[in-house]
Design an enzyme around this catalytic site. Structure first.
Site, PDB file in Angstrom:
ATOM      1  N   LYS A  62       4.274   8.273  11.778  1.00 39.69           N
ATOM      2  CA  LYS A  62       2.894   8.093  11.312  1.00 39.69           C
ATOM      3  C   LYS A  62       2.331   6.740  11.777  1.00 39.69           C
ATOM      4  O   LYS A  62       1.174   6.639  12.210  1.00 39.69           O
ATOM      5  CB  LYS A  62       2.863   8.200   9.775  1.00 39.69           C
TER       6      LYS A  62
HETATM    7  P1  NDP Z   1      -7.620   5.239  -1.423  1.00 38.82           P
HETATM    8  O1  NDP Z   1      -7.771   3.761  -1.455  1.00 38.82           O
HETATM    9  O2  NDP Z   1      -8.821   6.085  -1.311  1.00 38.82           O
HETATM   10  O3  NDP Z   1      -6.815   5.741  -2.724  1.00 38.82           O
HETATM   11  C1  NDP Z   1      -5.702   5.051  -3.179  1.00 38.82           C
HETATM   12  C2  NDP Z   1      -5.168   5.696  -4.435  1.00 38.82           C
HETATM   13  O4  NDP Z   1      -4.014   4.967  -4.855  1.00 38.82           O
HETATM   14  C3  NDP Z   1      -6.145   5.681  -5.612  1.00 38.82           C
HETATM   15  O5  NDP Z   1      -5.910   6.819  -6.389  1.00 38.82           O
HETATM   16  C4  NDP Z   1      -5.743   4.406  -6.355  1.00 38.82           C
HETATM   17  O6  NDP Z   1      -6.023   4.467  -7.733  1.00 38.82           O
HETATM   18  C5  NDP Z   1      -4.249   4.459  -6.182  1.00 38.82           C
HETATM   19  N1  NDP Z   1      -3.613   3.132  -6.262  1.00 38.82           N
HETATM   20  C6  NDP Z   1      -3.882   2.051  -5.509  1.00 38.82           C
HETATM   21  N2  NDP Z   1      -3.041   1.055  -5.807  1.00 38.82           N
HETATM   22  C7  NDP Z   1      -2.234   1.523  -6.785  1.00 38.82           C
HETATM   23  C8  NDP Z   1      -1.166   0.953  -7.529  1.00 38.82           C
HETATM   24  N3  NDP Z   1      -0.733  -0.304  -7.295  1.00 38.82           N
HETATM   25  N4  NDP Z   1      -0.552   1.728  -8.463  1.00 38.82           N
HETATM   26  C9  NDP Z   1      -0.967   2.996  -8.714  1.00 38.82           C
HETATM   27  N5  NDP Z   1      -1.991   3.585  -8.050  1.00 38.82           N
HETATM   28  C10 NDP Z   1      -2.602   2.848  -7.093  1.00 38.82           C
HETATM   29  O7  NDP Z   1      -6.598   5.520  -0.220  1.00 38.82           O
HETATM   30  P2  NDP Z   1      -6.496   6.810   0.722  1.00 38.82           P
HETATM   31  O8  NDP Z   1      -6.432   8.040  -0.108  1.00 38.82           O
HETATM   32  O9  NDP Z   1      -7.484   6.686   1.829  1.00 38.82           O
HETATM   33  O10 NDP Z   1      -5.062   6.538   1.385  1.00 38.82           O
HETATM   34  C11 NDP Z   1      -3.849   6.804   0.697  1.00 38.82           C
HETATM   35  C12 NDP Z   1      -2.718   6.789   1.739  1.00 38.82           C
HETATM   36  O11 NDP Z   1      -2.968   7.813   2.704  1.00 38.82           O
HETATM   37  C13 NDP Z   1      -2.638   5.468   2.520  1.00 38.82           C
HETATM   38  O12 NDP Z   1      -1.305   5.138   2.765  1.00 38.82           O
HETATM   39  C14 NDP Z   1      -3.392   5.783   3.818  1.00 38.82           C
HETATM   40  O13 NDP Z   1      -2.961   4.945   4.865  1.00 38.82           O
HETATM   41  C15 NDP Z   1      -3.037   7.253   4.008  1.00 38.82           C
HETATM   42  N6  NDP Z   1      -3.988   8.060   4.786  1.00 38.82           N
HETATM   43  C16 NDP Z   1      -5.356   7.955   4.603  1.00 38.82           C
HETATM   44  C17 NDP Z   1      -6.223   8.740   5.348  1.00 38.82           C
HETATM   45  C18 NDP Z   1      -7.718   8.667   5.191  1.00 38.82           C
HETATM   46  O14 NDP Z   1      -8.429   9.223   6.047  1.00 38.82           O
HETATM   47  N7  NDP Z   1      -8.257   8.055   4.150  1.00 38.82           N
HETATM   48  C19 NDP Z   1      -5.705   9.698   6.354  1.00 38.82           C
HETATM   49  C20 NDP Z   1      -4.265   9.792   6.399  1.00 38.82           C
HETATM   50  C21 NDP Z   1      -3.451   8.975   5.670  1.00 38.82           C
HETATM   51  P3  NDP Z   1      -7.428   3.961  -8.357  1.00 38.82           P
HETATM   52  O15 NDP Z   1      -8.358   5.146  -8.294  1.00 38.82           O
HETATM   53  O16 NDP Z   1      -7.071   3.556  -9.731  1.00 38.82           O
HETATM   54  O17 NDP Z   1      -7.895   2.807  -7.495  1.00 38.82           O
END
Ligand code: NDP
EC number: 1.1.1.31
Length: 290
Positions: free
Chosen positions: A166
């Site tokens: 990835k």
């Molecule tokens: P977001 O920032 O949109 O979402 C992150 C999520 O993780 C939220 O639900 C957030 O909760 C939660 N979170 C963050 N920090 C913590 C913590 N310390 N403890 C518990 N929960 C936590 O990220 P994405 O969905 O965009 O990305 C998630 C993963 O997927 C990443 O690793 C990214 O690199 C990967 N990814 C993303 C893509 C994209 O197009 N966006 C595509 C492919 C992979 P809260 O709502 O409370 O903030």
């Protein structure tokens, strides 16, 4: 027999991925740090918002958090059900994946690194590519559940391997974005219409996912719609560069790409879509790609 499933982390990706699980399990538990989001998910998709400790009592536990460090600190606050399979869809660090795999094995839990690709639109449509690393028998048990949000599921090797694939994939995406922006800059300076240029490239050998789905839609349109935060891509490139450094191979281009992407500070990058990195090239050359 897999009966219950949970999803931890209802962010840009997890929100949609979790919604598809109701097709394959009658009992889908969701947890999110901001718990209001979990309750909203329950209302919209018929999942069940539960506390973290309850979420990790299902047969299959998915997580999709920003970083491996976030997943690791989450583990410290819960003890997953014995015999369960934890499928971590975070784009994570291979060595942390291996460590979590070892730790969870001692608790009778299988851990798979299972990062995804396909952007938020792929998550919404349930057409993601899922890369799998870890125990193959555990993967085969979980495969029908993962299928709920995937088009391609590929087993790539031992624990940590999928995180490595990835990171390299995303560094290639970053390379395509930067290289295309450089190519379009020279065409702009030459007076070429960039929409026509993109159309030619998309019907020629220089095309990529970036040229087909990102450049005109987000950069030339000047929208820069945020679906994938730039700081998350910086993180992925960092993981790939750490792998390169550890390998002792001479791979200069990807190191150069990291330098370009790190021009924007992490705190600013978290508010920007990854495509906005192009603005640093524009500023340097005092032109705009439109
Ligand atoms: P977001 O920032 O949109 O979402 C992150 C999520 O993780 C939220 O639900 C957030 O909760 C939660 N979170 C963050 N920090 C913590 C913590 N310390 N403890 C518990 N929960 C936590 O990220 P994405 O969905 O965009 O990305 C998630 C993963 O997927 C990443 O690793 C990214 O690199 C990967 N990814 C993303 C893509 C994209 O197009 N966006 C595509 C492919 C992979 P809260 O709502 O409370 O903030």
């Amino acid at each position: 027999m897999i009966q219950s499933v949970s999803f931890i982390g209802l962010g840009a990706m997890g929100w949609h991925m979790a919604s598809h699980l109701t097709k394959v399990s009658g009992q889908v538990h969701v947890w999110n740090r901001n718990f209001e989001k979990a309750k909203e998910h329950e209302q919209i998709f018929g999942t069940k918002a539960v506390c973290l400790q309850q979420a990790v009592q299902t047969d299959i536990i998915f997580s999709c958090l920003p970083t491996s460090q976030d997943v690791e600190s989450l583990f410290k606050n819960c003890s997953p059900k014995q015999g369960s399979i934890w499928i971590d869809c975070t784009s994570g660090v291979p060595d942390i994946g291996k460590r979590l795999n070892q730790q969870l094995k001692h608790q009778g839990v299988d851990y798979l690194d299972a990062p995804v690709s396909g952007q938020t639109v792929g998550a919404e449509r349930g057409t993601l590519t899922v890369m799998i690393g870890g125990d193959q028998a555990a993967f085969e048990k979980a495969r029908p559940i993962i299928q709920a949000f995937a088009d391609l599921i590929e087993y790539v090797g031992d624990s940590g391997s999928a995180f490595a694939v990835k990171a390299v994939n995303n560094t290639l995406m970053a390379t395509h974005l930067w290289a295309l922006a450089e190519g379009l800059s020279v065409l702009k300076a030459y007076g070429v219409n960039l929409h026509s240029a993109i159309n030619c490239i998309n019907h020629s050998s220089g095309k990529s996912n970036i040229s087909e789905n990102i450049m005109a839609q987000r950069v030339l349109s000047r929208n820069f719609d945020k679906t994938f935060a730039l700081n998350l891509l910086q993180k992925d490139i960092g993981i790939a560069i750490d792998l390169i450094t550890a390998s002792n191979l001479d791979l200069p281009t990807l190191n150069l790409i990291q330098q370009q992407f790190n021009q924007i500070h992490k705190t600013d990058a978290q508010h920007l879509d990854f495509s906005a990195v192009v603005k640093t090239l524009e500023q340097r050359n005092q032109l705009e790609l439109y």
